[in-house]
Design a protein around this motif. Structure first.
Motif, PDB file in Angstrom:
ATOM      1  N   ALA A 400     101.382 -27.988  22.077  1.00  0.00           N
ATOM      2  CA  ALA A 400     100.644 -29.150  22.578  1.00  0.00           C
ATOM      3  C   ALA A 400     101.538 -30.380  22.481  1.00  0.00           C
ATOM      4  O   ALA A 400     102.213 -30.586  21.463  1.00  0.00           O
ATOM      5  N   TYR A 428     100.747 -27.371  26.716  1.00  0.00           N
ATOM      6  CA  TYR A 428      99.500 -28.109  26.975  1.00  0.00           C
ATOM      7  C   TYR A 428      99.763 -29.594  26.738  1.00  0.00           C
ATOM      8  O   TYR A 428     100.519 -29.964  25.837  1.00  0.00           O
ATOM      9  N   PRO A 430      97.266 -32.377  26.186  1.00  0.00           N
ATOM     10  CA  PRO A 430      95.911 -32.946  26.034  1.00  0.00           C
ATOM     11  C   PRO A 430      95.928 -34.471  25.995  1.00  0.00           C
ATOM     12  O   PRO A 430      96.933 -35.082  25.593  1.00  0.00           O
ATOM     13  N   GLU A 434      90.701 -35.310  24.100  1.00  0.00           N
ATOM     14  CA  GLU A 434      90.612 -33.845  24.039  1.00  0.00           C
ATOM     15  C   GLU A 434      91.120 -33.293  22.720  1.00  0.00           C
ATOM     16  O   GLU A 434      90.665 -32.244  22.247  1.00  0.00           O
ATOM     17  N   TYR A 439      90.141 -28.013  19.580  1.00  0.00           N
ATOM     18  CA  TYR A 439      91.081 -27.826  20.696  1.00  0.00           C
ATOM     19  C   TYR A 439      92.295 -27.020  20.233  1.00  0.00           C
ATOM     20  O   TYR A 439      92.708 -26.074  20.904  1.00  0.00           O
TER      21      TYR A 439
END
Length: 497
Positions: A400, A428, A430, A434, A439
């Protein structure tokens, strides 16, 4: 200039100059002590050499005097390269080698007059050269000055000296006719076995083969190798191949030369060739069941986190097969230039020692291969295995990425990560609304990359976090690279210049 070439040079001052330039090119900022160690010279000599370099390369480079030593800067790269290549124009070795290559031989007395050296000085110089020819099983004759040894070994030396070493004003290059012939020969053969080979390498091998063989210096490959090449129909089109050579070079190309040429080419393989190509190569050219066992046991010793073990094993089997095929030509065909061996020993020291022990102690290796050039064998194997690891190993991670702050900094940093990480990892991006514990768990995130300390603190217990500066710099990217693939930092370290 590579160390391999420097060993054959006579002018000590010029050797020091090139050693200094090599060191500056690796590390622009050097201390006096570091440079003195590289050149094995006194501080006084070093300071004089630096002054001479400044004068010779005036306008192309600048060597700044710093508090701790010197800082090297290129001003005109093209001019610097040309001036550096011209440094060796009067070195005896290049003139002597060219005369041997084209069989335009001269006596010791002739060379003494041409080079303006006494015969005694020239004899001393040739004795120095003799020591460095030993890995190629070659000797140097003095009446006339020429090589004594197997023609395959002589060609191996020429290939390393002209193709694998640094270019200079004396480097011999394949003509445009050679390059055109290579294109025609490749089209004629129409086989995947040649798709992995480098065009320039093919051109050099053809050039050396033609120039030497048409002067009467022909090769004699072993019966086993000749039978293997014929069995795989590599010279099925020999008449057409011979006609191409005759049309471009005006002489009859012997079949033995075709065996040598095609063996050299099929042994020049890349690991990124299709799996089917590697599989076909091993099926067609691996005559030795021991190679599969050596491959399997070596791989077990080095087994790691691979995306495709089948592909790894094929690439390794190809390596051991190529090594054996080249050995059938001559053991010296597997000799490397010193620069390569030294690079591997320095950058992959632990792997080199481990692999060397395997080659030394594994019974099938000692049965199947000559270990006369063990360092070369081990360096090549180590580098090949490192390439396999870089190409096909690693843990695919779920990462992330969230940056905060200036929008342009954020998009720039995210672009870098997308470009260099997205091919091998699940990424990812976010938004702040989010990002949550849920998550991270739901997406199975294994690593969080951010420049916002609040996120690093909040999610520290859930997932490993790499906290970069608000505007990431080289130290940040090095830290991230070290986390993703620590092996790469042996070779690539970013700086903030």
């Amino acid at each position: 200039m590579k160390t391999f070439q420097l060993k054959f040079m006579r002018n000590r001052a010029l050797i020091r100059w090139l050693q200094l330039l090599n060191e500056f090119e690796k590390s622009p900022s050097c201390t006096l002590g570091e440079l003195a160690k590289v050149t094995n010279s006194s501080t006084r000599t070093l300071i004089n050499d630096i002054a001479n370099l400044r004068e010779y390369f005036h306008g192309a480079i600048v060597i700044h005097t710093a508090q701790i030593g010197y800082f090297f800067e290129e001003i005109d790269h093209d001019d610097y390269r040309k001036q550096k290549q011209a440094l060796v124009k009067d070195e005896p070795i290049f003139m002597i080698l060219e005369s041997i290559f084209f069989n335009e031989l001269r006596t010791l007395t002739d060379w003494s007059l041409i080079l303006d050296l006494s015969e005694q000085a020239l004899i001393s110089y040739l004795k120095k050269i003799q020591h460095f020819l030993m890995p190629f099983d070659l000797q140097i004759n003095t009446n006339p000055v020429s090589f004594v040894g197997s023609e395959i070994d002589i060609r191996k030396f020429f290939c390393l000296f002209y193709y694998e070493s640094d270019i200079n004003v004396n480097t011999l290059f394949p003509s445009i006719y050679v390059q055109d012939a290579v294109i025609e020969i490749t089209d004629l053969l129409e086989t995947r076995a040649f798709q992995s080979s480098s065009f320039s390498y093919f051109a050099y091998i053809l050039y050396i083969s033609v120039e030497r063989s048409k002067r009467g210096f022909t090769v004699k490959p072993s019966a086993l190798l000749s039978a293997l090449v014929k069995k795989n129909e590599l010279i099925l089109n020999f008449k057409e191949l011979k006609e191409i050579i005759r049309r471009y070079f005006h002489y009859d190309f012997p079949e033995e030369e075709a065996v040598y040429l095609l063996t050299c080419i099929i042994c020049r393989r890349k690991i990124n060739s299709a799996s089917q190509s590697s599989e076909a190569f091993c099926q067609n050219y691996n005559l030795w069941p021991e190679i599969k066992q050596i491959t399997a046991d070596f791989y077990t010793q080095n087994k790691g986190n691979s995306f495709d073990e089948h592909k790894d094993l094929l690439w390794l089997e190809s390596f051991f097969t190529v090594f054996k095929l080249r050995e059938l030509l001559s053991p010296t065909m597997n000799v490397n230039i010193d620069d390569l061996n030294n690079f591997v020993k320095e950058k992959f020291a632990d792997e080199y020692r481990k692999n060397r022990q395997f080659l030394l102690t594994y019974p099938l290796v000692k049965t199947l291969y000559s270990l006369d050039h063990l360092d070369d064998f081990c360096a090549s194997l180590t580098l090949h295995m490192e390439a396999i690891m870089e190409e096909n190993w690693g843990s695919r991670q779920t990462i992330a990425v969230i940056f905060e702050g200036n929008e342009y900094v954020c998009e720039y940093a995210e672009s870098i990560l997308r470009k260099y990480l997205s091919a091998h990892h699940d990424m990812y991006y976010p938004d702040s609304n989010e990002l949550s514990h849920h998550y991270l768990e739901d997406k199975n995130i294994s690593l969080l990359i951010t420049n916002y300390s609040e996120y690093a603190t909040e999610y520290l217990l859930d997932v490993e976090t790499i906290l970069l500066k608000s505007i990431p710099d080289a130290a940040d990217w090095n830290r991230l690279l070290n986390r993703i693939n620590p092996r790469i930092l042996r070779l690539v370290v970013l700086d903030n210049t």
